[in-house]
Design a protein around this motif. Structure first.
Motif, PDB file in Angstrom:
ATOM      1  N   THR A   1       0.832  -1.210   0.000  1.00 43.67           N
ATOM      2  CA  THR A   1       0.000   0.000   0.000  1.00 43.67           C
ATOM      3  C   THR A   1       0.865   1.258   0.000  1.00 43.67           C
ATOM      4  O   THR A   1       0.597   2.218  -0.747  1.00 43.67           O
ATOM      5  CB  THR A   1      -0.921   0.016   1.229  1.00 43.67           C
ATOM      6  OG1 THR A   1      -1.698  -1.184   1.258  1.00 43.67           O
ATOM      7  CG2 THR A   1      -1.853   1.214   1.197  1.00 43.67           C
ATOM      8  N   ALA A   2       1.906   1.268   0.831  1.00 41.72           N
ATOM      9  CA  ALA A   2       2.782   2.442   0.908  1.00 41.72           C
ATOM     10  C   ALA A   2       3.534   2.667  -0.398  1.00 41.72           C
ATOM     11  O   ALA A   2       3.749   3.813  -0.813  1.00 41.72           O
ATOM     12  CB  ALA A   2       3.766   2.276   2.070  1.00 41.72           C
TER      13      ALA A   2
ATOM     14  N   PRO B   1      12.548   0.004   2.866  1.00 46.70           N
ATOM     15  CA  PRO B   1      12.188   1.017   3.867  1.00 46.70           C
ATOM     16  C   PRO B   1      12.153   0.379   5.248  1.00 46.70           C
ATOM     17  O   PRO B   1      12.138  -0.850   5.377  1.00 46.70           O
ATOM     18  CB  PRO B   1      10.787   1.454   3.437  1.00 46.70           C
ATOM     19  CG  PRO B   1      10.212   0.220   2.808  1.00 46.70           C
ATOM     20  CD  PRO B   1      11.369  -0.470   2.128  1.00 46.70           C
ATOM     21  N   TYR B   2      12.177   1.207   6.292  1.00 51.98           N
ATOM     22  CA  TYR B   2      11.936   0.669   7.623  1.00 51.98           C
ATOM     23  C   TYR B   2      10.558   0.015   7.648  1.00 51.98           C
ATOM     24  O   TYR B   2       9.626   0.486   6.992  1.00 51.98           O
ATOM     25  CB  TYR B   2      11.973   1.780   8.674  1.00 51.98           C
ATOM     26  CG  TYR B   2      13.349   2.268   9.025  1.00 51.98           C
ATOM     27  CD1 TYR B   2      14.249   1.458   9.712  1.00 51.98           C
ATOM     28  CD2 TYR B   2      13.749   3.560   8.703  1.00 51.98           C
ATOM     29  CE1 TYR B   2      15.505   1.903  10.044  1.00 51.98           C
ATOM     30  CE2 TYR B   2      15.011   4.023   9.032  1.00 51.98           C
ATOM     31  CZ  TYR B   2      15.888   3.193   9.699  1.00 51.98           C
ATOM     32  OH  TYR B   2      17.150   3.645  10.027  1.00 51.98           O
ATOM     33  N   ILE B   3      10.418  -1.039   8.413  1.00 45.82           N
ATOM     34  CA  ILE B   3       9.108  -1.673   8.547  1.00 45.82           C
ATOM     35  C   ILE B   3       8.096  -0.670   9.080  1.00 45.82           C
ATOM     36  O   ILE B   3       6.953  -0.606   8.620  1.00 45.82           O
ATOM     37  CB  ILE B   3       9.195  -2.898   9.479  1.00 45.82           C
ATOM     38  CG1 ILE B   3      10.093  -3.964   8.864  1.00 45.82           C
ATOM     39  CG2 ILE B   3       7.805  -3.472   9.747  1.00 45.82           C
ATOM     40  CD1 ILE B   3      10.334  -5.159   9.759  1.00 45.82           C
ATOM     41  N   SER B   4       8.521   0.142  10.042  1.00 43.49           N
ATOM     42  CA  SER B   4       7.622   1.134  10.639  1.00 43.49           C
ATOM     43  C   SER B   4       7.224   2.214   9.642  1.00 43.49           C
ATOM     44  O   SER B   4       6.124   2.775   9.733  1.00 43.49           O
ATOM     45  CB  SER B   4       8.288   1.771  11.858  1.00 43.49           C
ATOM     46  OG  SER B   4       8.609   0.801  12.820  1.00 43.49           O
TER      47      SER B   4
ATOM     48  N   TRP C   1      14.673   8.292   0.597  1.00 47.09           N
ATOM     49  CA  TRP C   1      16.127   8.379   0.610  1.00 47.09           C
ATOM     50  C   TRP C   1      16.665   8.250  -0.810  1.00 47.09           C
ATOM     51  O   TRP C   1      16.157   7.460  -1.611  1.00 47.09           O
ATOM     52  CB  TRP C   1      16.724   7.268   1.466  1.00 47.09           C
ATOM     53  CG  TRP C   1      16.498   7.449   2.941  1.00 47.09           C
ATOM     54  CD1 TRP C   1      15.358   7.199   3.632  1.00 47.09           C
ATOM     55  CD2 TRP C   1      17.455   7.927   3.889  1.00 47.09           C
ATOM     56  NE1 TRP C   1      15.535   7.486   4.965  1.00 47.09           N
ATOM     57  CE2 TRP C   1      16.807   7.923   5.159  1.00 47.09           C
ATOM     58  CE3 TRP C   1      18.782   8.338   3.811  1.00 47.09           C
ATOM     59  CZ2 TRP C   1      17.468   8.331   6.322  1.00 47.09           C
ATOM     60  CZ3 TRP C   1      19.439   8.740   4.964  1.00 47.09           C
ATOM     61  CH2 TRP C   1      18.781   8.739   6.199  1.00 47.09           C
ATOM     62  N   ASN C   2      17.731   9.037  -1.092  1.00 48.06           N
ATOM     63  CA  ASN C   2      18.445   8.948  -2.350  1.00 48.06           C
ATOM     64  C   ASN C   2      19.875   8.497  -2.075  1.00 48.06           C
ATOM     65  O   ASN C   2      20.425   8.782  -1.002  1.00 48.06           O
ATOM     66  CB  ASN C   2      18.476  10.306  -3.062  1.00 48.06           C
ATOM     67  CG  ASN C   2      17.083  10.775  -3.454  1.00 48.06           C
ATOM     68  OD1 ASN C   2      16.301   9.990  -4.009  1.00 48.06           O
ATOM     69  ND2 ASN C   2      16.763  12.024  -3.160  1.00 48.06           N
ATOM     70  N   PRO C   3      20.496   7.821  -3.031  1.00 47.49           N
ATOM     71  CA  PRO C   3      21.878   7.368  -2.819  1.00 47.49           C
ATOM     72  C   PRO C   3      22.846   8.509  -2.519  1.00 47.49           C
ATOM     73  O   PRO C   3      23.891   8.287  -1.905  1.00 47.49           O
ATOM     74  CB  PRO C   3      22.227   6.682  -4.141  1.00 47.49           C
ATOM     75  CG  PRO C   3      20.906   6.240  -4.700  1.00 47.49           C
ATOM     76  CD  PRO C   3      19.929   7.303  -4.278  1.00 47.49           C
TER      77      PRO C   3
ATOM     78  N   VAL D   1       6.667   5.635   0.569  1.00 49.32           N
ATOM     79  CA  VAL D   1       8.028   5.206   0.892  1.00 49.32           C
ATOM     80  C   VAL D   1       8.714   4.730  -0.384  1.00 49.32           C
ATOM     81  O   VAL D   1       8.065   4.534  -1.416  1.00 49.32           O
ATOM     82  CB  VAL D   1       8.042   4.060   1.943  1.00 49.32           C
ATOM     83  CG1 VAL D   1       7.467   4.527   3.265  1.00 49.32           C
ATOM     84  CG2 VAL D   1       7.304   2.836   1.421  1.00 49.32           C
ATOM     85  N   ASP D   2      10.029   4.559  -0.299  1.00 47.50           N
ATOM     86  CA  ASP D   2      10.787   4.039  -1.435  1.00 47.50           C
ATOM     87  C   ASP D   2      10.679   2.514  -1.473  1.00 47.50           C
ATOM     88  O   ASP D   2      10.637   1.859  -0.422  1.00 47.50           O
ATOM     89  CB  ASP D   2      12.260   4.438  -1.319  1.00 47.50           C
ATOM     90  CG  ASP D   2      12.441   5.943  -1.336  1.00 47.50           C
ATOM     91  OD1 ASP D   2      11.748   6.607  -2.128  1.00 47.50           O
ATOM     92  OD2 ASP D   2      13.272   6.448  -0.548  1.00 47.50           O
TER      93      ASP D   2
END
Length: 266
Positions: free
Chosen positions: A29-30, A41-44, A195-197, A36-37
């Motif tokens: 869904t996210a 991503p973090y689980i949270s 987040w980007n590299p 999110v990317d």
């Protein structure tokens, strides 16, 4: 009879499947909503923004209930198999408390988002992963003490490998997250979902998120080792009636009724 119909083996199975589904559905869904990317991503983070946070919270709350039930059944099983084992009894009680604290932390993680209640969320994560890791260690120690009379050597080694996997992941996550949130990479990292590299701390972020997912998978694997043990368990509920009606105050003969709870005898 199918394997999941034997005893209470469906409990750890349902716990793992339901929790994994909570992570996967929230992640999908996210990603679809670009919250999110896609890359680790973090689980949270997959349960931070509506609507996925509603799904994430509701499903993890139920997962916490399943986890409490699984931990309780395991506690009663060890207690029944070792009624006179002094050290085993103490370890079993300690493991039960650690498991309940881990379940409480999971509920905190589900209901207090990182970007809104960071301190409470972190406390929940520490309880979930920290107490959960200790719970796994205690149960592995119990598996060692209970072999070869009750437990086979194979299940001990499997659980030991899972505990080592969990420990390595926990060390990596703790080390990298401490560096990442030390303040050297900006003050907005808590709120950062994309987040980007080229971003500062990107490598530490990726290691931390990979370690977090890795720890979760080690937990899944550990609870799956309960399936065979739980196939030989059934619970009963006993009702004691101390009166002929619900309003009697005069003592009378006790009427007992026993019925199956969750499963039939094996």
């Amino acid at each position: 009879m199918w394997w999941f119909q034997q005893g209470l083996s469906f409990l750890p199975s349902a716990l793992v499947i339901w929790t994994a589904a909570a992570f996967i559905f929230s992640y999908i869904t996210a990603i679809i909503l670009h919250h999110v990317d896609p890359a680790l991503p973090y689980i949270s983070d997959t349960g931070t923004i509506a609507p996925e946070k509603c799904l994430f919270g509701a499903m993890l709350n139920f997962a916490a209930v399943l986890c409490v039930a699984t931990i309780y059944v395991r506690y009663k099983q060890v207690q029944a198999l070792n009624p006179e084992g002094k050290y085993i009894s103490k370890l079993n009680k300690a493991g039960f408390v650690l498991g309940l604290l881990s379940c409480l932390g999971l509920s905190f993680v589900a209901n207090f988002q990182k970007t809104t209640f960071f301190a409470v969320h972190i406390c929940g994560a520490v309880l979930t992963f920290g107490m959960g890791s200790l719970y796994m260690f205690v149960q592995t120690a119990l598996s060692y003490l209970m072999q070869p009379k009750i437990h086979g050597k194979q299940i001990f080694w499997v659980r030991l490998l899972l505990v080592i996997w969990c420990g390595v992941s926990a060390f990596s996550m703790l080390t990298c997250s401490s560096l990442l949130y030390s303040g050297h990479f900006g003050s907005d990292i808590v709120q950062k979902l994309h987040w980007n590299p080229e971003d500062k701390g990107y490598v530490l972020h990726m290691i931390t998120t990979a370690a977090e997912w890795s720890m979760s998978f080690s937990f899944f694997g550990f609870f799956l080792t309960y399936i065979r043990d739980f196939q030989k368990i059934s619970l009963r509920v006993e009702t004691n009636l101390h009166g002929l009606t619900l309003y009697d105050t005069v003592p009378c003969p006790i009427n007992n009724e026993q019925s199956h709870l969750l499963s039939r005898d094996i």
